[in-house]
Design a protein around this motif. Structure first.
Motif, short mmCIF file in Angstrom:
data_model
loop_
_atom_site.label_atom_id
_atom_site.label_comp_id
_atom_site.label_asym_id
_atom_site.label_seq_id
_atom_site.Cartn_x
_atom_site.Cartn_y
_atom_site.Cartn_z
N CYS D 33 0.79 -1.23 0.00
CA CYS D 33 0.00 0.00 0.00
C CYS D 33 0.83 1.28 0.00
O CYS D 33 0.31 2.35 0.32
N GLY D 34 2.12 1.19 -0.30
CA GLY D 34 2.88 2.41 -0.47
C GLY D 34 3.79 2.80 0.67
O GLY D 34 4.60 3.72 0.52
N ASP D 39 3.21 1.54 -4.91
CA ASP D 39 2.94 2.96 -5.11
C ASP D 39 1.58 3.01 -5.80
O ASP D 39 1.02 1.97 -6.15
N PRO D 40 1.01 4.21 -5.96
CA PRO D 40 -0.36 4.25 -6.50
C PRO D 40 -0.52 3.48 -7.82
O PRO D 40 -1.51 2.77 -8.00
N GLY D 41 0.44 3.60 -8.72
CA GLY D 41 0.32 2.87 -9.99
C GLY D 41 0.44 1.38 -9.81
O GLY D 41 -0.31 0.60 -10.42
N MET D 43 -0.34 -0.28 -7.22
CA MET D 43 -1.57 -0.73 -6.57
C MET D 43 -2.70 -0.90 -7.59
O MET D 43 -3.41 -1.89 -7.58
N ARG D 44 -2.83 0.09 -8.47
CA ARG D 44 -3.88 0.00 -9.48
C ARG D 44 -3.67 -1.24 -10.35
O ARG D 44 -4.60 -2.00 -10.63
N ALA D 91 -6.59 3.56 1.32
CA ALA D 91 -6.01 3.91 0.01
C ALA D 91 -6.16 2.74 -0.95
O ALA D 91 -6.57 2.92 -2.10
N ASP D 93 -8.33 0.32 -0.75
CA ASP D 93 -9.75 0.15 -1.00
C ASP D 93 -10.22 1.07 -2.13
O ASP D 93 -11.09 0.71 -2.92
N GLY D 94 -9.63 2.26 -2.22
CA GLY D 94 -10.00 3.17 -3.30
C GLY D 94 -9.76 2.56 -4.66
O GLY D 94 -10.61 2.67 -5.56
N PHE D 95 -8.64 1.90 -4.82
CA PHE D 95 -8.36 1.27 -6.12
C PHE D 95 -9.28 0.09 -6.38
O PHE D 95 -9.69 -0.16 -7.51
N ARG D 97 -12.38 -0.28 -5.16
CA ARG D 97 -13.71 0.26 -5.49
C ARG D 97 -13.73 0.82 -6.91
O ARG D 97 -14.69 0.61 -7.66
N ALA D 98 -12.68 1.58 -7.26
CA ALA D 98 -12.65 2.19 -8.59
C ALA D 98 -12.63 1.12 -9.68
O ALA D 98 -13.10 1.36 -10.80
#
Lengths: 254, 254, 254, 254
Positions: D33-34, D39-41, D43-44, D91, D93-95, D97-98
């Motif tokens: 989770c960073g 990192d955000p990418g 994770m996505r 954080a 969970d955001g990915f 959900r998206a």
């Protein structure tokens, strides 16, 4: 002729780069200093390996941008850039001194390298940080760039660089991004460009036009595909063409 | 007698500490090096201010822990600690050299300071990093600690330290945490302890027992409440008791 | 009319901003999410305080640039910006949900705010990240900006914003940088601008020309000098002019 | 029986782990989770890959320690650990959900996993952060640990875990460090242990003694040598022994 490559680009447990293969063929190493890549342990190991291989050690400072590997342009103030460069150069110098060596040069990394080619304020900030730390260091950059001029103004010798694995336009400028569809950097192609440089002082542009290249050091990027093979090809071509690969020729009044 | 304080603990736009007030009364400054606090610009400014005030500059390396301000114990390997210390000391030295000064000492910060008191492996790592960089530096630590012994073993002079704003137990150990209900560090109380140290070589423990204290440098924490006033009281008391506040007495063979 | 301010901009032990004073007068808070400022603890505390004061909570995502406080333009790829925004919005939402509240809006911070005004690719990245997370959120930006258009295209409502403490040019654009010699944001001046906005829908430009301003929310920067007083003046002026300070008017179909 | 592995452990340009090979055989993924990796990418991408393969997605929060990959014990306050876990879980969970999925579980990483086995305060901090975010999540940990107890107390279901590639002592405890000279985790050895677990509910300790193991999920570390082969062996052995590899059996009242 000097042959340089970026090394020590691991971070924590993450490894990256063709350090072992390149260390055997280069004469100078640009070691990442912890802002865009590298960490204290990686720096110590890269310095030890370079000294063991008789490779000159340079500092490779970048923007504080681990997520972007220092490749993203950042509108940093020149004063901040000055301090970032001084911090990183000094930190690497500590590892070199502790290992009994002597720091040889500074080559800005990624976006910092690119921005200092054209931005006079940033170029001066980089050059003055290097000069304030040690005027006997050299700065690797492109001939004719703002950084080359700023280095001279600051009393530091600029060393002009040729990117063996990046194509040239007819006007002599380098295609640093988006070159993949234009040029295939095979060991043969890269070796041929180095041979041409050594024998004729020119390198063919993308359209075949011979372009004069002012360079005392040749670079291969450690993350170009087959970097280890490219490195071997550069060294073999240069030597076959009569050049000696060494960081000494231009060093400290050499 | 030397009087030291931690300075340069800002980070980016965030400011912290009583730098201006303390810089006027101390003889040596421990400057944060970017791992737990400080950044390249803050380092440059702290070094410039210290040199301007005739204050000796020391490196204040810490664990890489901005969120915890370097105060949280981290089970880092000695090899990593060695590299962290070398990196930070060298980076700060760059700013000192660029400003025309000379680095004076190293004082580990926070958890690194505490862990090196008792952990022989960490202590050796810290001492050897300092020695590898420059054997003429000194290391501030508590008398009798593992770090004091490791410094001597590494050929670096340890400088014993007294925390003017932290109480002592009868056995001479310092209460570094949870002292607030036990001791109120007013300027008067702190000044009186320094007077006692200078005049008698002892300081009263929490129960009043006089405890011998081996110290060549006195410290006030820059984030103890009223740090600026405490600093002025320390200096006044020491001078009234006949001591001269200077970093020179023990410096480099002095 | 809504009244927003940036809060929760501390980091570790470093504190920053006029949170306590502003929290009493605003109707919505933009809470930093850890990339340019803020940390998990600061986020929890800011959310708790906002909910306690009946203030709506928004996410305030920025570039990953603690040293530059997210104010330096970074040439980040839209895909990366999308992921940075989604990460930060979701992280803050976690604290809001855990505290029993509901996330209200998203306002990009600093350079990300500025770049998304003009850069269509970045604007789309921001808007689509917000929409992917929760289409009922709103996005605070300037009327007519690329981000306003991208928000609408992504199915998220843009909320037009007025900066009470930054001057306007005659063409209606905001002077975000270098305004200090042009404009003195006293409580009186800022209050008068808000009065004008509420009563006439226009605000005088630097040369006095009344400029129509399309705004549903008013902002005061938490680091403008005397931010607490400016906040009180904004609220008082708005209410005297007949406006009600509330985040509800435009919320979720309101 | 569930089969989990840690994935998404790249950072910026640095890649790490056997994600592609493991994603084909596991039923649940612990996504960094960073804080220690990811990192955000990353994770996505990890979330997208997991959903594509029908693999349940869990959050894998760690200490903020990129240099140490989250493996170094840090004496963080429980309150801070609570906030670190909530931030990271939200954080990720955001990915999820998206991407149209639903977060399935939380498994602490590295030192945080280890410290929460024995430290009741940390265990409660982790469990309460998860519960505050979403009580329907589960927590992967060892049976009988402090974290298992804290999860139950917080109203979150603990899922007991078996490390297929780490040896057991006769008392049933796991050898998490320094196991290399004691145990060679070949695909055959690891597969045999999983067969034994499924068929007998016991696994041989290092001295051969059968030890009862309470586990609903089996783990292979993505950086154990030959992790991809180990993963295939685990799945094959489990299925041959009659188990079905699925994350559904214990999910949300299943």
């Amino acid at each position: 002729m000097d042959f340089n490559a970026d090394l020590g680009e691991s971070f924590g447990l993450w490894e990256r780069g063709a350090d072992d293969a390149l260390m055997r063929v280069i004469s100078s190493a640009n070691v990442a200093c912890g802002f865009h890549a590298g960490d204290p342990g990686a720096m110590r190991r890269a310095v030890a390996s370079a000294l063991e291989h008789g490779v000159a050690v340079g500092a490779h400072p970048g923007f504080p941008d681990l997520l972007g590997f220092g490749r993203r342009h950042i509108a940093a103030a020149p004063e901040d850039v000055h301090d970032y460069v001084l911090y990183q150069v000094a930190a690497l110098d500590g590892f070199v001194r502790a290992a009994g060596g002597r720091l040889h040069h500074v080559k800005p990394h990624g976006a910092l390298y690119m921005q200092a080619l054209d931005d006079a304020g940033l170029a001066r900030a980089v050059a003055e940080a290097v000069a304030a730390f040690d005027e006997t260091l050299t700065i690797y950059t492109l001939a004719g760039s703002e950084l080359a001029g700023a280095a001279e103004a600051a009393g530091v010798r600029p060393v002009p660089e040729f990117f063996a694995d990046r194509p040239l336009r007819e006007d002599g400028t380098v295609v640093m991004f988006g070159w993949q569809p234009l040029f295939d950097p095979t060991p043969e192609a890269v070796g041929e460009r180095v041979r041409s440089l050594v024998e004729t002082g020119t390198v063919p542009a993308l359209d075949g036009t011979p372009v004069p290249v002012d360079a005392e050091t040749v670079c291969v990027h450690s993350d170009t595909p087959r970097a280890g093979e490219l490195g071997a090809a550069v060294r073999a071509s240069a030597e076959t063409a009569g050049a000696t690969i060494t960081a000494e020729s231009f060093t400290r009044g050499g």
